[in-house]
Design a protein around this motif. Structure first.
Motif, PDB file in Angstrom:
ATOM      1  N   PRO A 265       0.804  -1.234   0.000  1.00 26.08           N
ATOM      2  CA  PRO A 265       0.000   0.000   0.000  1.00 26.08           C
ATOM      3  C   PRO A 265       0.830   1.274   0.000  1.00 26.08           C
ATOM      4  N   GLY A 267       2.653   2.368  -2.235  1.00 26.01           N
ATOM      5  CA  GLY A 267       2.989   2.709  -3.604  1.00 26.01           C
ATOM      6  C   GLY A 267       4.063   1.844  -4.214  1.00 26.01           C
ATOM      7  N   TYR A 283      -0.091  -2.409  -5.980  1.00 23.44           N
ATOM      8  CA  TYR A 283       0.290  -1.213  -5.243  1.00 23.44           C
ATOM      9  C   TYR A 283      -0.709  -0.085  -5.447  1.00 23.44           C
ATOM     10  N   GLY A 284      -1.822  -0.366  -6.146  1.00 27.35           N
ATOM     11  CA  GLY A 284      -2.889   0.604  -6.290  1.00 27.35           C
ATOM     12  C   GLY A 284      -2.660   1.609  -7.395  1.00 27.35           C
ATOM     13  N   ASP A 285      -3.710   2.374  -7.670  1.00 29.60           N
ATOM     14  CA  ASP A 285      -3.659   3.429  -8.682  1.00 29.60           C
ATOM     15  C   ASP A 285      -3.478   4.760  -7.971  1.00 29.60           C
ATOM     16  N   PRO A 286      -2.310   5.392  -8.058  1.00 30.78           N
ATOM     17  CA  PRO A 286      -2.082   6.635  -7.321  1.00 30.78           C
ATOM     18  C   PRO A 286      -2.953   7.793  -7.797  1.00 30.78           C
ATOM     19  N   ASP A 288      -6.285   7.487  -8.616  1.00 26.90           N
ATOM     20  CA  ASP A 288      -7.690   7.272  -8.276  1.00 26.90           C
ATOM     21  C   ASP A 288      -7.757   6.601  -6.913  1.00 26.90           C
ATOM     22  N   GLU A 289      -8.151   7.354  -5.886  1.00 22.55           N
ATOM     23  CA  GLU A 289      -8.144   6.833  -4.526  1.00 22.55           C
ATOM     24  C   GLU A 289      -9.068   5.636  -4.367  1.00 22.55           C
ATOM     25  N   TYR A 292      -7.548   2.695  -6.005  1.00 17.03           N
ATOM     26  CA  TYR A 292      -6.367   2.344  -5.213  1.00 17.03           C
ATOM     27  C   TYR A 292      -6.727   1.333  -4.138  1.00 17.03           C
ATOM     28  N   GLU A 293      -7.792   1.578  -3.413  1.00 14.50           N
ATOM     29  CA  GLU A 293      -8.156   0.690  -2.308  1.00 14.50           C
ATOM     30  C   GLU A 293      -8.885  -0.554  -2.800  1.00 14.50           C
ATOM     31  N   ASP A 295      -8.268  -2.190  -5.501  1.00 14.17           N
ATOM     32  CA  ASP A 295      -7.278  -3.131  -6.036  1.00 14.17           C
ATOM     33  C   ASP A 295      -6.914  -4.186  -4.992  1.00 14.17           C
ATOM     34  N   ILE A 469      -3.691  -3.374 -11.450  1.00 17.61           N
ATOM     35  CA  ILE A 469      -4.329  -2.274 -12.163  1.00 17.61           C
ATOM     36  C   ILE A 469      -4.278  -2.486 -13.666  1.00 17.61           C
TER      37      ILE A 469
END
Length: 474
Positions: A265, A267, A283-286, A288-289, A292-293, A295, A469
């Motif tokens: 988490p 990044g 590691y999520g989409d920086p 789109d919050e 991000y979660e 994922d 992602i």
């Protein structure tokens, strides 16, 4: 006498003094070398005694006996190294330490620490049963007086360490001996230096070489059939534990009998260097919050689907999954678990993550899905599923009260003083396993960026990991 005078006349007083000083220093070093090897010292003492008792046979007889005994000892050490270390070296070194260190100061130590009992003029002392040496540790077995418990000795542990001149003292119970205790005196600490990664080539996930114990022996961590929680303050070395596990899994990753699903988490900052080793790297989409979660929620839910399928396959056939290339051990590797449990802002994502994580922790072990998670704050409101981790590793902690939160009540009395681990020694921690009363002090391997690059080059699989992602975008 005439020889000494001749030397003085030939070389002069100044040179003779330097020569004597050099001989004195060498003699002291030889004596110290002998003192540190009680087995050889006993052999020499026996030779002198035999020579004294049999003057008619001369010193050659004693020398012959000595050579024979030394030959037998050397043969035993070469042929049976483990037995020789435990049965001969450990006992002889322990006997020597008992005579030199513990026996002479035992009474004063018991009196000053309040562990002795005086009834009128009679002084009762806890009994010193035996001393054994294992690596840099003296294992001193004692028999408590009536009415004493482990906590009484644990409170006196720092004073006992000071009395006997050791770095630390830990108190441990003895199996099937309610009246006895083992005092672990740390004489020299092999964990004061960095531990390099181990060069092993085994796919056994029940014995992963990840560090060194305080007795100098390798520590093997079992991952199959368990979950691992790693707790430590900032800079305590949580990354060392995670990467030690990944490095030990290398051969299994190469042979496809294990997979790592990495959730970072932060990044991808901590685990990004090994992305080519991971089956999935999230590691999520920086940008789109919400995505991000989500994922992380999707990845954990995918693991739950695998768990359900394996449960159907194993039902009635086996109670523990056996890893294979077709059905590998899946390791869910999470760096900073609190970012998935306590710090999630999207309610729906938080609910899905919490539900999937609870299912994996409660049912995933038997079907070959293990969760390895690192976190800084071990409080229940931060890690609600803390008690579902059978294996817990406590590195340096900020407060003494946190030790019991991670390792259970009484762990600090048994020597797990995580709040006393110095900041200069990252990677040192105590491993607690459900059903085992005594935590084990371990220093985990120090894995550098260059080591990670080497791991990727050596164990990279044919199909590199793809971030979640990108999978969802495809």
């Amino acid at each position: 006498m005439s020889f000494v005078l001749l030397v003085l006349l030939v070389v002069g007083p100044a040179v003779a003094a330097l020569l004597c000083r050099w001989l004195w220093r060498r003699g002291v070093r030889v004596l110290g070398w002998l003192v540190r090897r009680p087995t050889l010292l006993v052999v020499l003492a026996a030779v002198l005694w035999l020579t004294w008792q049999t003057p008619d046979r001369g010193p050659a007889f004693g020398v012959a006996i000595a050579l024979g005994v030394i030959g037998v000892l050397v043969a035993l050490r070469v042929l049976f190294p483990s037995w020789f270390a435990a049965g001969v070296q450990s006992r002889m070194a322990g006997w020597w330490r008992e005579v030199r260190v513990y026996r002479g100061a035992w009474q004063s130590a018991m009196v000053t620490t309040g562990l002795a009992l005086r009834e009128g003029r009679e002084l009762q002392l806890p009994r010193l049963i035996a001393v054994r040496t294992r690596g840099g540790i003296d294992l001193v077995r004692v028999r408590m007086l009536p009415g004493q418990v482990l906590e009484d000795w644990a409170q006196c542990a720092p004073r006992l360490a000071q009395t006997f001149g050791t770095q630390e003292c830990r108190v441990r119970t003895v199996v099937r001996r309610k009246h006895d205790l083992d005092l672990w005196f740390l004489v020299t600490d092999p964990l004061a230096v960095d531990v390099p990664p181990f060069d092993v080539d085994t796919t056994d996930t029940t014995a992963l070489p990840v560090g060194v114990r305080e007795d100098g022996q390798r520590y093997d961590l079992s991952l199959l059939g368990t979950h691992v929680l790693v707790v430590g303050a900032t800079g305590a070395g949580k990354g060392s534990v995670l990467w030690s596990i990944v490095a030990a899994l290398g051969p299994a990753l190469r042979d496809r009998t294990a997979q790592v699903w990495a959730l970072d988490p932060k990044g991808g900052m901590e685990l990004g260097g090994g992305r080519l080793l991971f089956e999935r790297f999230v590691y999520g989409d920086p940008e789109d919050e919400a995505v991000y979660e989500l994922d992380f929620a999707r990845t954990l839910e995918d693991a739950v689907e695998v768990m359900r399928r394996r449960q159907s396959q194993l039902r009635g056939l086996a109670r523990l999954h056996t890893p294979s290339p077709d059905e590998p051990l899946i390791v869910i590797l999470v760096d900073e678990l609190a970012s998935l449990t306590a710090y999630v802002t999207d309610r729906e994502a938080k609910r899905r993550i919490g539900s999937a994580l609870a299912l994996l922790l409660s049912q995933g072990r038997a079907v070959g899905i293990s969760v390895v998670a690192a976190v800084q704050d071990p409080r229940k409101e931060v890690v609600t599923v803390r008690d579902l981790f059978p294996t817990r590793i406590a590195l340096r902690l900020s407060e003494a009260e946190q030790v019991s939160l991670v390792l259970g009540a009484g762990a600090r009395d048994r020597g797990a003083r995580c709040d006393d681990v110095p900041e200069s020694l990252p990677g040192i921690g105590y491993v607690g396993i459900d059903g085992v009363a005594e935590p084990v002090r371990v220093r985990f391997s120090h894995i550098t960026d260059a080591d990670i690059t080497g791991l990727v080059a050596r164990f990279r699989t044919a199909a590199p990991a793809v971030p979640a992602i990108e999978e969802s975008a495809a």
